[in-house]
Design an enzyme around this catalytic site. Structure first.
Site, PDB file in Angstrom:
ATOM      1  N   ALA A  13       0.810  -1.223   0.000  1.00  0.00           N
ATOM      2  CA  ALA A  13       0.000   0.000   0.000  1.00  0.00           C
ATOM      3  C   ALA A  13       0.839   1.267   0.000  1.00  0.00           C
ATOM      4  O   ALA A  13       0.345   2.351  -0.281  1.00  0.00           O
ATOM      5  CB  ALA A  13      -0.924  -0.006   1.211  1.00  0.00           C
ATOM      6  N   ARG A  18      10.584   7.410  -1.547  1.00  0.00           N
ATOM      7  CA  ARG A  18      12.011   7.470  -1.898  1.00  0.00           C
ATOM      8  C   ARG A  18      12.296   7.075  -3.346  1.00  0.00           C
ATOM      9  O   ARG A  18      13.393   7.296  -3.849  1.00  0.00           O
ATOM     10  CB  ARG A  18      12.801   6.576  -0.928  1.00  0.00           C
ATOM     11  CG  ARG A  18      12.873   7.133   0.480  1.00  0.00           C
ATOM     12  CD  ARG A  18      13.295   6.077   1.502  1.00  0.00           C
ATOM     13  NE  ARG A  18      12.207   5.175   1.890  1.00  0.00           N
ATOM     14  CZ  ARG A  18      12.329   4.162   2.743  1.00  0.00           C
ATOM     15  NH1 ARG A  18      13.499   3.914   3.292  1.00  0.00           N
ATOM     16  NH2 ARG A  18      11.286   3.389   3.038  1.00  0.00           N
ATOM     17  N   ASN A 384      14.921 -16.838 -53.778  1.00  0.00           N
ATOM     18  CA  ASN A 384      15.982 -15.874 -53.479  1.00  0.00           C
ATOM     19  C   ASN A 384      15.470 -14.461 -53.743  1.00  0.00           C
ATOM     20  O   ASN A 384      15.000 -14.165 -54.844  1.00  0.00           O
ATOM     21  CB  ASN A 384      17.194 -16.152 -54.366  1.00  0.00           C
ATOM     22  CG  ASN A 384      18.349 -15.244 -53.999  1.00  0.00           C
ATOM     23  OD1 ASN A 384      19.062 -15.493 -53.029  1.00  0.00           O
ATOM     24  ND2 ASN A 384      18.520 -14.174 -54.752  1.00  0.00           N
TER      25      ASN A 384
HETATM   26  C1  UD1 Z   1      10.599  -2.168   6.589  1.00  0.00           C
HETATM   27  C2  UD1 Z   1      10.705  -2.565   8.061  1.00  0.00           C
HETATM   28  C3  UD1 Z   1      12.184  -2.692   8.421  1.00  0.00           C
HETATM   29  C4  UD1 Z   1      12.841  -3.698   7.519  1.00  0.00           C
HETATM   30  C5  UD1 Z   1      12.616  -3.371   6.041  1.00  0.00           C
HETATM   31  C6  UD1 Z   1      13.072  -4.515   5.170  1.00  0.00           C
HETATM   32  C7  UD1 Z   1       8.777  -1.632   9.218  1.00  0.00           C
HETATM   33  C8  UD1 Z   1       8.298  -0.585  10.143  1.00  0.00           C
HETATM   34  N1  UD1 Z   1      10.072  -1.597   8.906  1.00  0.00           N
HETATM   35  O1  UD1 Z   1      11.184  -0.885   6.451  1.00  0.00           O
HETATM   36  O2  UD1 Z   1      12.319  -3.119   9.750  1.00  0.00           O
HETATM   37  O3  UD1 Z   1      14.220  -3.755   7.799  1.00  0.00           O
HETATM   38  O4  UD1 Z   1      11.233  -3.143   5.783  1.00  0.00           O
HETATM   39  O5  UD1 Z   1      13.008  -4.203   3.843  1.00  0.00           O
HETATM   40  O6  UD1 Z   1       8.016  -2.482   8.817  1.00  0.00           O
HETATM   41  N2  UD1 Z   1       3.526  -0.418   3.397  1.00  0.00           N
HETATM   42  C9  UD1 Z   1       2.155  -0.455   3.457  1.00  0.00           C
HETATM   43  N3  UD1 Z   1       1.513   0.453   4.216  1.00  0.00           N
HETATM   44  C10 UD1 Z   1       2.150   1.405   4.951  1.00  0.00           C
HETATM   45  C11 UD1 Z   1       3.565   1.423   4.884  1.00  0.00           C
HETATM   46  C12 UD1 Z   1       4.210   0.496   4.113  1.00  0.00           C
HETATM   47  O7  UD1 Z   1       1.525  -1.309   2.828  1.00  0.00           O
HETATM   48  O8  UD1 Z   1       1.478   2.195   5.607  1.00  0.00           O
HETATM   49  C13 UD1 Z   1       4.228  -1.419   2.558  1.00  0.00           C
HETATM   50  C14 UD1 Z   1       5.120  -0.801   1.508  1.00  0.00           C
HETATM   51  O9  UD1 Z   1       4.415  -0.676   0.265  1.00  0.00           O
HETATM   52  C15 UD1 Z   1       6.270  -1.796   1.405  1.00  0.00           C
HETATM   53  C16 UD1 Z   1       6.305  -2.482   2.749  1.00  0.00           C
HETATM   54  O10 UD1 Z   1       5.089  -2.152   3.400  1.00  0.00           O
HETATM   55  O11 UD1 Z   1       6.048  -2.781   0.399  1.00  0.00           O
HETATM   56  C17 UD1 Z   1       7.471  -1.987   3.605  1.00  0.00           C
HETATM   57  O12 UD1 Z   1       7.405  -0.585   3.735  1.00  0.00           O
HETATM   58  P1  UD1 Z   1       8.689   0.328   3.549  1.00  0.00           P
HETATM   59  O13 UD1 Z   1       8.283   1.731   3.650  1.00  0.00           O
HETATM   60  O14 UD1 Z   1       9.453  -0.094   2.384  1.00  0.00           O
HETATM   61  O15 UD1 Z   1       9.476  -0.058   4.879  1.00  0.00           O
HETATM   62  P2  UD1 Z   1      11.039  -0.001   5.125  1.00  0.00           P
HETATM   63  O16 UD1 Z   1      11.414   1.378   5.490  1.00  0.00           O
HETATM   64  O17 UD1 Z   1      11.754  -0.626   4.012  1.00  0.00           O
HETATM   65 MG    MG Z   2      11.180  -1.223   2.133  1.00  0.00          MG
END
Ligand code: UD1
Ligand code: MG
Length: 470
Positions: A13, A18, A384
């Site tokens: 979601a 970034r 050809n």
């Molecule tokens: C997350 C983990 C971190 C881990 C890393 C590994 C958390 C708080 N942190 O950080 O510990 O080391 O992944 O890759 O979980 N997403 C949602 N809804 C939200 C927020 C995020 O569905 O409200 C989904 C994103 O689309 C993504 C996944 O959750 O696919 C992870 O979110 P992301 O923001 O990438 O977390 P990281 O900072 O990578």
């Molecule tokens: Mg991530």
């Protein structure tokens, strides 16, 4: 032993701020396939019977992509909707109403395309063997920056600290959270209910379930993955890193199977490509879509193949571009050929340099070796087609067909105004523009008669020079 069914929850979601892109993060492609499809492939391959995809940012596009995932067997794909993205913990809560009370819930981030089904299977096995209440997938990283640090005591994880909340000491921890979790749905529900928003970001972190499980005296187990499998894609640099690692994985598999890859560091295959043993791949080859390279085929430097099938022993020479084309066994194509959609090159047939084909069939042994355009054309076996041939297939409104019979000889510089049938064994004089059918075995000459004026050129030149002198 009878195990409960595995329900996977895929977190997709998030916006992916970034990535600096309007495209929802999990829809970004790594080597030709969306991050979402890689993750769906891994969890379904590991035995999940139902995939719950949490969608939010770009809800419709993400859900459409989820539905495009090729389903095998009785696999179910459902969606849970997270209206506002308030963290991974909240995202999982949205899936709770869809989970049966006694399922094993495999939660995975949607941004980890390198996760393999084999490793996930081992992770699940370990969870069951150790009778864990909660398992988390971890890895050791020389540079843990950006990942949640896993704090442990007596070999058990006690909490996960996110980068922004970590103390200087915690930041030094190299064991990090890989974004893979396994927990019974009933316990998950209890733990999620206890998560409080982070004081730093206001988000509900899924990672807090580790500390909460510890508090509830539930057994938490950290399972180590190969760090290459848990790369999370958060920005363009990590996307490129993931693509590099995916390609390296496929290339090594092919090398083990006997494919000769001349420059593994400069070979650009995409997900879905198949290559059989004995094939030779030159430097800078790009293979996309459902491209298949069969046994002992050779691809020259810089060739680009999209949704193209190359038959056994065929040769595609340097800088050839093919899209939705079929090249049969032992055929030869290029260098510098362009095969567009619907091109079929028969067994042992040849298409040479600067030849463009579109919706065209060359039957076995046919040749078009130099500088030609063949559109909507059928070239009979062993015919050809000479240098500079043009199939004039388009009248500005419609396309028309050119048919060249078996063993016909079409001289250089011929233009065939379609629709036209050039019979088998016929012969078309070079430089002809033919617009009427040519019967089998006939000679067609369709060009202005040549006239030679003896000495005329010499006289003309001196006249022109004397005029210039005045
Ligand atoms: C997350 C983990 C971190 C881990 C890393 C590994 C958390 C708080 N942190 O950080 O510990 O080391 O992944 O890759 O979980 N997403 C949602 N809804 C939200 C927020 C995020 O569905 O409200 C989904 C994103 O689309 C993504 C996944 O959750 O696919 C992870 O979110 P992301 O923001 O990438 O977390 P990281 O900072 O990578
Ligand atoms: Mg991530």
């Amino acid at each position: 032993m009878n195990h409960p069914p595995i329900f996977a929850v895929i977190l997709g979601a998030g916006k992916g701020t970034r990535m600096r892109s309007p495209l929802p993060k999990v829809l970004h492609k790594a080597a030709g396939r969306s991050l979402l499809h890689y993750v769906m492939g891994a969890v379904s391959g590991a035995g999940a019977s139902t995939l719950v995809v949490v969608v939010g940012h770009g809800r419709n596009e993400v859900w459409e992509e989820a539905q495009r995932f090729p389903r095998k067997g009785s696999l179910e794909v459902w969606q849970a909707f997270q209206k506002e993205q308030c963290g991974t913990g909240q995202a999982v809560s949205m899936a709770l109403p869809l989970l049966p009370p006694e399922a094993d819930v495999l939660i995975v981030n949607g941004d980890g395309p390198l996760l393999s089904d084999q490793s996930l299977k081992l992770f699940i096995e370990n969870h069951r063997k150790t009778k864990a209440s909660l398992s988390i997938g971890v890895m050791e990283r020389e540079n843990p920056l950006g990942y949640g640090r896993v704090v442990s005591k007596n070999g058990r994880p006690t909490k996960i600290v996110e980068e922004r909340e970590a103390s200087a000491k915690e930041k030094k921890i190299k064991v990090v959270n890989g974004g893979v979790y396994l927990v019974r749905s009933s316990l998950l529900k209890t733990l999620l209910g206890q998560i409080r928003p982070s004081s730093q970001s206001g988000e509900f972190y899924l990672t807090d379930i580790v500390a909460l499980a510890q508090k509830a005296k539930k057994k938490a187990v950290a399972y180590s993955f190969d760090p290459r499998e848990l790369v999370g894609v958060n920005d363009g640099i990590q996307l490129a890193e993931a693509e590099f690692l995916l390609r390296k994985r496929w290339i090594e598999e092919w090398q083990r199977e006997g494919v000769r890859i001349l420059a593994p560091e400069a070979f650009w295959p995409e997900a879905g490509v198949r290559i059989e043993s004995g094939a030779i791949i030159g430097p800078n080859v790009v293979l996309q879509g459902q491209t298949i390279v069969e046994k002992d085929a050779e691809l020259g430097p810089g060739s680009v193949l999209i949704d193209t099938k190359v038959g056994p022993g065929a040769k595609v020479r340097a800088y050839t571009h093919c899209e939705s084309a079929q090249i049969s066994a032992r055929a030869e194509v290029g260098p510098f050929a362009r095969l567009r959609a619907g091109s079929q090159v028969g067994e042992g047939a040849k298409v040479g340099n600067f030849v463009e084909t579109k919706n065209t069939i060359l039957h076995p042994g046919a040749k078009a070796n130099h500088l030609s355009y063949l559109g909507d054309t059928e070239v009979g076996a062993d015919a050809n087609v000479g240098c500079g041939f043009i199939a004039c297939n388009f009248d500005g409104v419609q396309k028309h067909k050119t048919q060249i019979g078996a063993k016909a000889f079409v001289g250089s510089g011929v233009q065939a105004v379609a629709p036209i049938v050039i019979g088998p064994d016929s012969y078309i004089a070079s430089g002809s523009t033919v617009n009427r059918d040519v019967p089998a075995g006939a000679l067609a000459v369709a060009r202005a008669k040549q006239e030679n004026k003896e000495g005329y050129a010499t006289r003309l030149r001196s006249r022109m020079l004397s005029r210039k002198g005045k």
